[in-house]
Design an enzyme around this catalytic site. Structure first.
Site, short mmCIF file in Angstrom:
data_model
loop_
_atom_site.label_atom_id
_atom_site.label_comp_id
_atom_site.label_asym_id
_atom_site.label_seq_id
_atom_site.Cartn_x
_atom_site.Cartn_y
_atom_site.Cartn_z
N ILE A 128 -9.54 -0.30 -5.28
CA ILE A 128 -10.00 -0.51 -3.90
C ILE A 128 -10.68 0.80 -3.52
O ILE A 128 -10.03 1.80 -3.26
CB ILE A 128 -8.82 -0.83 -2.96
N LYS A 145 -1.76 -1.55 -3.82
CA LYS A 145 -2.79 -0.51 -3.77
C LYS A 145 -2.07 0.81 -3.99
O LYS A 145 -1.25 1.23 -3.17
CB LYS A 145 -3.53 -0.51 -2.43
N TYR A 195 0.87 -1.18 0.00
CA TYR A 195 0.00 0.00 0.00
C TYR A 195 0.91 1.22 0.00
O TYR A 195 1.53 1.55 1.01
CB TYR A 195 -0.88 -0.06 1.24
#
Length: 302
Positions: A211, A169, A141
């Site tokens: 996401i 992400k 992330y």
């Protein structure tokens, strides 16, 4: 259990964590899980930013995962779960990986170490140590505006070579960096945008999905944007995107996930808009704006 390597694409929902009177609201959580597992959602992220994971006690986090898995099993639809973990202490994160190794999940979403601002060599060593240790695959992330450090593409491409690091992400806030990563990434390394307002743009650029917190609302439309682009229907995707683009701004007018929780509360999916400090519920002005938008969309749907 499903293989995260083959399922990290499409529309993933970073599920909010409902609270009531200071506690995990298990009734609302079951309702949310039943609702969204019946939608065109390809995976859940639990206990990450949108799920207020940094306020959850270990027992609450374990209970959160167990309830979501139990409801999916009862509903006979199983979609993958990634558990959000974060921290600035590599050793402690390795302990957390051990503590969660037998939980019913498919992988982890792990953010960069916050506050300490490690070098790129430090980031490389940190994530490799976690990937070597983890029982489940890792998605990284990258969100430098929260963690104060950016994972450069050079570092990311080295990490992408690790067999237990399967995707990213991407909240890097640089379209140029994202496009270069999409061009240079190894085969099988998945990139999902985490910037709601850039969802359509990122998919056009070649991202594998998103996401998307905003997909708690108008879930089918967000899924349709992805599906239309996969079919090569760019005009149709653009049209569907215009139906929800404003939502991605409205739901981040004040710190997330408070606006989304207010919307879900007013829509009857959760029993309280409660968030945990230092988050606070939305202002009266934003609450009124959201209520008007719910009413408008309800009338249009009718």
């Amino acid at each position: 259990m499903t293989d995260l390597r083959t399922h990290l694409h499409g529309l993933w929902l970073p599920l909010v964590t409902p609270f009531r009177d200071g506690n995990l609201d298990e009734t609302s959580l079951r309702r949310l899980t039943r609702h969204y597992s019946g939608q065109a959602v390809d995976g859940f992220i639990l206990g990450a930013t949108s799920g207020e994971g940094m306020t959850l006690r270990d027992a609450e986090l374990e209970r959160l995962v167990a309830i979501v898995r139990d409801e999916m099993t009862a509903g006979r639809r199983t979609i993958p779960i990634c558990l959000g973990l974060s921290g600035a202490d590599t050793s402690r994160l390795k302990e957390r990986l051990d503590e969660t190794a037998d939980w019913p999940i498919e992988g982890y979403l792990i953010a960069s170490p916050y506050y300490v601002r490690p070098s790129q060599r430090g980031l490389l060593a940190h994530f490799e140590a976690l990937a070597d240790h983890a029982a489940w695959p890792l998605a990284l992330y990258n969100i430098p505006y929260r963690c104060a450090v950016n994972i450069t593409n050079q570092t990311m491409l080295r990490l992408a070579e690790h067999p237990n690091i399967v995707g990213l992400k991407d909240c890097g806030a640089s379209r140029e960096q994202s496009i270069a990563l999409l061009r240079d990434r190894p085969e099988g390394f998945r990139v999902l945008t985490g910037e709601d307002a850039n969802y359509h743009e990122a998919l056009v650029d070649g991202a594998d999905g998103g996401i998307v917190l905003s997909a708690h609302v108008e879930t089918a439309t967000f899924a349709a944007v992805y599906a239309e682009l996969k079919r090569g229907n760019h005009d149709a995707a653009q049209t569907r995107w215009q139906e929800v683009a404003e939502l991605t701004r409205l739901l981040f007018t004040e710190p997330s996930p408070a606006p989304a929780k207010h919307w879900l509360w007013r829509s009857g999916l959760i029993d309280s808009p409660e968030v945990r400090l230092p988050m606070v519920e939305v202002s009266s002005e934003l609450a009124a704006t959201i209520d008007r938008e719910i009413e408008r969309r309800t009338k249009v749907a009718a």
